[in-house]
Scaffold this motif. Structure first.
Motif, PDB file in Angstrom:
ATOM      1  N   ALA A 161     -31.160  20.111 -22.933  1.00 18.01           N
ATOM      2  CA  ALA A 161     -31.171  19.224 -23.936  1.00 18.01           C
ATOM      3  C   ALA A 161     -30.164  18.336 -23.348  1.00 18.01           C
ATOM      4  N   LEU A 162     -29.403  18.682 -22.714  1.00 12.34           N
ATOM      5  CA  LEU A 162     -28.235  17.636 -22.336  1.00 12.34           C
ATOM      6  C   LEU A 162     -28.543  16.399 -21.777  1.00 12.34           C
ATOM      7  N   PHE A 163     -29.922  16.135 -20.889  1.00 15.02           N
ATOM      8  CA  PHE A 163     -31.017  15.655 -20.388  1.00 15.02           C
ATOM      9  C   PHE A 163     -31.634  14.816 -21.802  1.00 15.02           C
ATOM     10  N   ARG A 164     -32.024  15.349 -22.865  1.00 13.98           N
ATOM     11  CA  ARG A 164     -32.565  15.139 -23.896  1.00 13.98           C
ATOM     12  C   ARG A 164     -32.151  13.760 -24.365  1.00 13.98           C
ATOM     13  N   ARG A 165     -30.386  14.355 -24.640  1.00 11.99           N
ATOM     14  CA  ARG A 165     -29.433  13.466 -25.158  1.00 11.99           C
ATOM     15  C   ARG A 165     -28.846  12.271 -24.391  1.00 11.99           C
ATOM     16  N   CYS A 166     -28.772  12.383 -23.035  1.00 17.55           N
ATOM     17  CA  CYS A 166     -28.481  11.532 -21.927  1.00 17.55           C
ATOM     18  C   CYS A 166     -29.704   9.708 -22.453  1.00 17.55           C
ATOM     19  N   GLN A 167     -30.635  10.043 -22.509  1.00 15.73           N
ATOM     20  CA  GLN A 167     -32.104   9.698 -22.409  1.00 15.73           C
ATOM     21  C   GLN A 167     -31.831   8.805 -23.449  1.00 15.73           C
ATOM     22  N   GLY A 176     -28.221   1.962 -26.595  1.00 17.70           N
ATOM     23  CA  GLY A 176     -26.988   1.625 -25.873  1.00 17.70           C
ATOM     24  C   GLY A 176     -25.468   1.939 -25.655  1.00 17.70           C
ATOM     25  N   LYS A 177     -25.628   3.179 -25.196  1.00 15.75           N
ATOM     26  CA  LYS A 177     -24.292   3.768 -25.634  1.00 15.75           C
ATOM     27  C   LYS A 177     -23.528   4.742 -24.335  1.00 15.75           C
ATOM     28  N   LEU A 178     -24.169   3.824 -23.527  1.00 14.84           N
ATOM     29  CA  LEU A 178     -24.041   4.022 -21.762  1.00 14.84           C
ATOM     30  C   LEU A 178     -22.815   5.473 -21.041  1.00 14.84           C
ATOM     31  N   ASP A 179     -21.674   4.889 -22.081  1.00 10.60           N
ATOM     32  CA  ASP A 179     -20.601   5.554 -21.339  1.00 10.60           C
ATOM     33  C   ASP A 179     -21.100   7.478 -21.626  1.00 10.60           C
ATOM     34  N   MET A 180     -21.082   7.259 -23.268  1.00 15.22           N
ATOM     35  CA  MET A 180     -21.647   8.787 -23.392  1.00 15.22           C
ATOM     36  C   MET A 180     -22.569   9.855 -22.576  1.00 15.22           C
ATOM     37  N   ALA A 181     -24.010   8.683 -22.564  1.00 13.65           N
ATOM     38  CA  ALA A 181     -24.918   9.022 -21.932  1.00 13.65           C
ATOM     39  C   ALA A 181     -24.414   9.536 -20.546  1.00 13.65           C
ATOM     40  N   PHE A 182     -23.684   8.689 -19.544  1.00  8.59           N
ATOM     41  CA  PHE A 182     -22.972   9.104 -18.604  1.00  8.59           C
ATOM     42  C   PHE A 182     -22.028  10.046 -18.496  1.00  8.59           C
ATOM     43  N   LYS A 183     -22.129  11.216 -19.185  1.00 11.33           N
ATOM     44  CA  LYS A 183     -20.781  12.462 -20.038  1.00 11.33           C
ATOM     45  C   LYS A 183     -21.981  13.232 -19.731  1.00 11.33           C
ATOM     46  N   ASP A 184     -22.877  13.308 -20.270  1.00 12.56           N
ATOM     47  CA  ASP A 184     -24.029  13.969 -20.585  1.00 12.56           C
ATOM     48  C   ASP A 184     -24.571  14.480 -19.328  1.00 12.56           C
ATOM     49  N   VAL A 185     -25.399  13.174 -18.369  1.00 13.79           N
ATOM     50  CA  VAL A 185     -25.848  13.702 -17.279  1.00 13.79           C
ATOM     51  C   VAL A 185     -24.864  14.183 -16.234  1.00 13.79           C
ATOM     52  N   GLN A 186     -24.103  13.646 -15.895  1.00  9.64           N
ATOM     53  CA  GLN A 186     -22.718  14.148 -15.363  1.00  9.64           C
ATOM     54  C   GLN A 186     -22.884  15.370 -15.983  1.00  9.64           C
ATOM     55  N   ARG A 187     -22.850  16.315 -17.002  1.00 15.50           N
ATOM     56  CA  ARG A 187     -22.544  17.389 -16.924  1.00 15.50           C
ATOM     57  C   ARG A 187     -23.698  18.832 -16.549  1.00 15.50           C
ATOM     58  N   CYS A 188     -24.801  17.487 -16.644  1.00 12.87           N
ATOM     59  CA  CYS A 188     -26.348  18.020 -15.754  1.00 12.87           C
ATOM     60  C   CYS A 188     -26.254  18.299 -14.293  1.00 12.87           C
ATOM     61  N   ARG A 226     -26.276   8.212 -11.343  1.00 16.76           N
ATOM     62  CA  ARG A 226     -25.989   6.708  -9.696  1.00 16.76           C
ATOM     63  C   ARG A 226     -26.076   5.250 -11.181  1.00 16.76           C
ATOM     64  N   ARG A 227     -27.347   5.151 -11.959  1.00 15.88           N
ATOM     65  CA  ARG A 227     -27.972   3.995 -12.456  1.00 15.88           C
ATOM     66  C   ARG A 227     -27.450   3.895 -13.215  1.00 15.88           C
ATOM     67  N   LEU A 228     -25.985   4.862 -14.268  1.00 14.88           N
ATOM     68  CA  LEU A 228     -25.944   4.463 -15.546  1.00 14.88           C
ATOM     69  C   LEU A 228     -24.181   4.395 -14.353  1.00 14.88           C
ATOM     70  N   GLY A 229     -23.573   4.857 -13.445  1.00 19.79           N
ATOM     71  CA  GLY A 229     -22.664   4.522 -13.063  1.00 19.79           C
ATOM     72  C   GLY A 229     -22.781   3.196 -13.203  1.00 19.79           C
ATOM     73  N   GLY A 230     -23.666   2.411 -12.388  1.00 18.43           N
ATOM     74  CA  GLY A 230     -23.331   1.350 -11.988  1.00 18.43           C
ATOM     75  C   GLY A 230     -24.008   0.025 -13.060  1.00 18.43           C
ATOM     76  N   GLU A 231     -24.376   0.232 -14.236  1.00 18.47           N
ATOM     77  CA  GLU A 231     -24.471  -0.524 -15.430  1.00 18.47           C
ATOM     78  C   GLU A 231     -23.986  -0.350 -16.069  1.00 18.47           C
ATOM     79  N   ILE A 232     -22.703   0.440 -16.352  1.00 20.86           N
ATOM     80  CA  ILE A 232     -21.175   0.948 -16.782  1.00 20.86           C
ATOM     81  C   ILE A 232     -20.504  -0.266 -16.447  1.00 20.86           C
ATOM     82  N   GLN A 233     -20.389  -0.002 -15.662  1.00 18.75           N
ATOM     83  CA  GLN A 233     -19.239  -1.053 -14.773  1.00 18.75           C
ATOM     84  C   GLN A 233     -19.675  -2.869 -14.782  1.00 18.75           C
TER      85      GLN A 233
END
Length: 928
Positions: free
Chosen positions: A77-83, A89-101, A116-123
């Motif tokens: 569920a966490l990874f699906r919500r991340c996707q 376009g809510k990259l920061d929230m998606a990053f938190k979910d995949v971080q927990r995964c 790694r990819r989301l971190g780069g996009e957020i930066q």
């Protein structure tokens, strides 16, 4: 089936089979009957996966969240919500979910890669955001710094405008208190600052309803438009109003979700804009140019674009709240004290607006209301003790006569109005005579009214003309006489005045026109007079011979006073005889004569050779450059009727192919494009026909430079309609042939505009020239991949038609058809085999091509044979060589080199070489 587990299993099966909608349906039923939280969490998680497949990311994130509420460590569920959040376009929230995964499964490569990819996009996003924020603030600091250098301020202003035109940039300006800072820039009162601020606001408001609705800058902008006397600021503010209106009335296609209810009710804002524009119309503080822009905005946005639209509430609102204000504009007399600031175009724009409002009304009660308001306004202004007010009423009627004529005509027929006008003509004040004579001129616009004026007003106008020493009044009286003298149109037998009188009047008009010492407004009336007098063939023939008068008229047509455009267009239509003419059927003419009915007579100087000579004189005098300037006038002045007349003139000028180069050189090609896209149906058709004439024989890059050439394709394709004349179809096909042979981009554009079905239909046409033109056009189009695909498709006779056309007797038609077939069989080898199946006559037709006396036809036939030898079908080359084709190839190939027939000889030799390479024939060896 109501069991939770069964529904879940059923949903899983549908999901695995790719039946997503059925899976969602099963999971939704399971959720309704389920009670166990853990089981429901699994089902929500599964439905989230379905929504991801359907790209419904909002619901996918919502269902995943419900599963996570039950089990915070549900990794699926966490990874699906991340996707889903990433797609939203809510990259920061998606990053938190995949971080927990990744914390739960630290060795999972998919989680680590996504992290790694989301971190780069957020930066990257943060870098851009902070960079944009700092740039925005820096620009405002520079602009609001009194001591900053002028060059830096200009650069900052331009950068701000550019940034506002990008959605991300506009949002950053908005979020960084940009509106308040822009209002500060406006309040400085400095032209450069005000322009930069208004243009930036335009960029921010374009296509974004939320920013338009929440901004609180409307009142400041209205005040700016009211107080500004600088044309550039008035124009920029007008553009801002238009951007705001477009955004509020459908230009914004965004999905605002939950915020929609706060954004989508635009009625209040639209009403505020409309009331502000109406307030500006009659406000003394508004400059003449600003008033023009307000009227233009009303004219463009209030009446319906099409009568098919049912809602005309804006028109009714404008009539109720602003009709008297518009009438006030029409009634202004610039020569009197305490009048509103106006340009030379203001009153005509107001008349055109009145006409559009009246035309937009749907029923008699609405029209009665319009007339009643006008009637009440006129009555309120007539005061025998105050001549200025009475003059205002007469001038208002003049304005109505130039707009909704029926309304003005009814008012002038009211008891006492005509008598008052006659009395004013005898006034000692110049302004009284001038305004009244103009009203008399406008009241005789239609024949039914002209008959009344002929009996009651001709003697009055003649008397004024003879007695007054004032040139301004004299010329107006003369125009009235000109108008009445031309009541018979071009009918030679219906002259109102004695032989030679109209020529004398025209001569005097030309004299005034060529006198630079007379003011422009008075010289304009000379053109008005000629617009009526040039119905007479003697007058128009004399006029085109007077080069000074022609050039003087063209110079005035290029001036800022655009009220002259209609009169100039009338003169040019008359001089080129490009108005619609009724066909005279000899039998009916004889019948009319026998029954003593009136029969219109053609003037000897209205015959073809005289018309052609006049066209040459007009071209020599520079008519094309004048027309190009006239076309650029604002739409509120350049009415659809005027556009149609200009299109007619262009068509008459382009009739002789020798003159088309001159028209192109003076900008006529570019000027025709807007006339072909906007206006009356007749006007668009005439302009499109003129474009076709030019495009058929001109280099597209020169005639229509840049991207304009692609705008020409649509009008040309519309000329292919069966509703159009045969000559229009033919010239459209010739022009499209020229375009199709020029570039692949143009071929793609022609295909995109759905021209192919019409072109194919004309290839069946009985008219030889149209059929040939269509085939030539197709010949140039077949090098396009998309056209080739149409010939590859089964179930149509396209290829069969081409093959049969190759067998026709017309050499030009054969060249085009065989050329198309040669290119198709070279590009698509499958068509070589298909060609043999579409008709049993293919071999006979091919042999006829190869034996043709015309080397161009013969060459194309031999190229088709070569293509068939190179095809992938092993049997087809054998079939060819076993036929008489081999003997034909041998005879042609053995012929001596001949420059006149070298192409077919070389093609035949290439066929023989290919046949030898394939082992189908052997080289002949003589005995040793």
């Amino acid at each position: 089936m109501t069991n939770l587990s069964q529904l879940k299993e059923e949903g899983n099966k549908h999901f695995q089979a790719g039946e997503i909608d059925q899976a969602i349906e099963c999971y939704t039923k399971a959720i309704k009957v389920g009670q166990d939280k853990k089981q429901l969490a699994v089902i929500y998680r599964n439905r989230s996966a379905c929504y991801l497949k359907k790209e419904n990311y909002v619901n996918a994130a919502s269902d995943a969240s419900k599963a996570i509420d039950v089990d915070a460590a549900d990794i699926k569920a966490l990874f699906r919500r991340c996707q889903a959040l990433e797609k939203l376009g809510k990259l920061d929230m998606a990053f938190k979910d995949v971080q927990r995964c990744a914390t739960i499964e630290p060795k999972n490569k998919i989680f680590l890669e996504t992290l790694r990819r989301l971190g780069g996009e957020i930066q990257a996003k943060l870098k851009t955001t902070f960079s944009t924020d700092s740039r925005v603030q820096n620009m405002f600091d520079i602009l609001l710094d009194e001591e900053m250098e002028k060059d830096k301020k200009e650069k900052a202003a331009n950068n701000l405008i550019v940034l506002s035109r990008e959605d991300a940039g506009a949002e950053r300006i908005f979020q960084n208190n940009g509106v308040h800072l822009l209002l500060n820039m406006i309040e400085t009162g400095k032209t450069e600052m005000v322009l930069a601020a208004v243009r930036t606001l335009s960029g921010m408001c374009t296509g974004h309803k939320a920013r338009v609705s929440t901004d609180s800058h409307h009142s400041t902008i209205f005040n700016l438009q009211t107080s500004s006397h600088i044309n550039a600021i008035a124009l920029a503010t007008c553009n801002l109003f238009q951007c705001i209106n477009d955004s509020l009335t459908g230009g914004d296609k965004r999905d605002y979700g939950k915020e929609a209810s706060l954004v989508l009710d635009a009625g209040k804002d639209l009403k505020a804009i409309l009331l502000s524009l109406l307030e500006m119309v009659a406000n003394k503080k508004v400059s003449g140019y600003g008033r023009d822009q307000a009227l233009n905005l009303l004219s463009k946005n209030v009446p319906r674009k099409s009568k098919k639209e049912k809602d005309h509430s804006r028109t009714l609102f404008t009539i109720d709240h602003g009709l008297k204000k518009i009438l006030k504009i029409c009634g202004q007399v610039p020569e009197l004290p305490d009048q509103l600031p106006m340009t030379e175009n203001t009153q005509l724009i107001a008349s055109i607006l009145l006409n559009k409002l009246y035309d937009d009304l749907q029923c008699d009660p609405e029209r009665d209301n319009f007339r009643d308001i006008c009637d009440q306004y006129i009555k309120s202004k007539i005061d025998p003790n105050n001549m200025d007010k009475t003059l205002h009423a007469i001038n208002t009627i003049s304005g109505l006569l130039q707009g909704p004529f029926d309304v003005g005509n009814a008012l002038i027929g009211h008891q006492g109005i005509m008598e008052m006008m006659v009395a004013l003509c005898s006034s000692e004040r110049e302004v009284d005579q001038m305004v009244t004579v103009e009203a008399l001129i406008h009241s005789s616009t239609k024949m039914s009214r002209a008959s009344f004026i002929i009996t009651n007003g001709v003697s009055l106008l003649k008397d004024i003309y003879k007695k007054t020493k004032n040139e301004r009044i004299k010329i107006r009286a003369l125009v009235g006489l000109c108008k009445l003298g031309s009541a018979g149109g071009d009918d030679y037998s219906l002259r109102q005045f004695a032989e030679g009188s109209t020529e004398k009047l025209a001569k005097q008009c030309r004299k005034w026109l060529c006198n630079p010492q007379i003011d422009t407004k008075t010289r304009k009336w000379a053109i008005e007079g000629l617009a009526y007098l040039t119905n007479d063939a003697d007058v128009k023939d004399d006029f085109v011979e007077d080069e000074m008068a022609l050039k003087a008229m063209f110079e005035l047509a290029k001036s800022n006073d655009k009220t002259i455009l209609y009169a100039v267009a009338c003169i040019l239509v008359n001089c080129t005889n490009c108005y619609d003419k009724k066909e005279m059927i000899p039998e009916l003419v004889e019948l009319a004569k026998f029954s003593k009915q009136h029969v219109p007579e053609q003037h000897p100087k209205d015959k073809k050779d005289f018309i052609e000579r006049r066209v040459k004189r007009l071209l020599k005098a520079g008519i094309t450059s004048a027309l190009a300037v006239m076309v650029k006038a604002d739409n509120s002045i350049l009415t659809d009727q005027t556009k149609e007349m200009l299109a007619r003139v262009f068509l008459a000028l382009a009739d002789d192919p020798k003159d088309r180069g001159t028209i192109v050189a003076q900008g006529g090609g570019k000027a025709l494009i807007p006339l072909a896209l906007e206006g009356t149906d007749a006007g668009k058709t005439k302009a499109s026909h003129a474009l076709a004439k030019i495009a058929a024989i001109s280099n597209p890059e020169i005639a229509f430079p840049g991207e304009r050439v692609y705008e020409v394709v649509r009008p040309l394709v519309k000329l292919l309609s069966t509703d159009r004349d045969g000559i229009q179809n033919f010239e459209a096909l010739k022009s499209l042939t020229n375009f199709a042979g020029f570039s692949e981009k143009l071929r793609v554009k022609i295909v995109k505009e759905q021209a192919l079905p019409d072109i194919e239909n004309y290839m069946f046409e009985e008219h030889d020239e149209i059929r040939q033109a269509a085939t030539e056009c197709m010949c140039n189009l077949v090098s396009s991949k998309e056209v080739q695909e149409r010939y590859l498709q089964d179930g149509n006779d396209k290829l069969k038609l081409l093959v049969l056309l190759c067998g026709e007797d017309d050499h030009k038609l054969q060249i085009a058809a065989a050329g198309a077939l040669a290119m198709l069989t070279a590009a698509q080898k499958k068509l070589c085999t298909k060609m043999t199946k579409v008709t049993t006559q293919w071999m006979e037709i091919l042999q006829r091509l190869c034996l043709h006396e015309n080397p161009k036809v013969q060459h194309r036939g031999l190229v088709i044979v070569l293509n068939m030898l190179n095809c992938d079908d092993d049997e087809l080359p054998k079939k060819l060589i076993e036929s008489e084709i081999l003997e034909i190839l041998t005879v042609i190939g053995k012929a001596q080199d001949n420059p006149k027939r070298q192409e077919p000889i070389d093609a035949a030799r290439a066929c023989l070489v290919k046949a030898m390479e394939m082992g189908l024939i052997k080289p002949f060896n003589s005995p040793s």
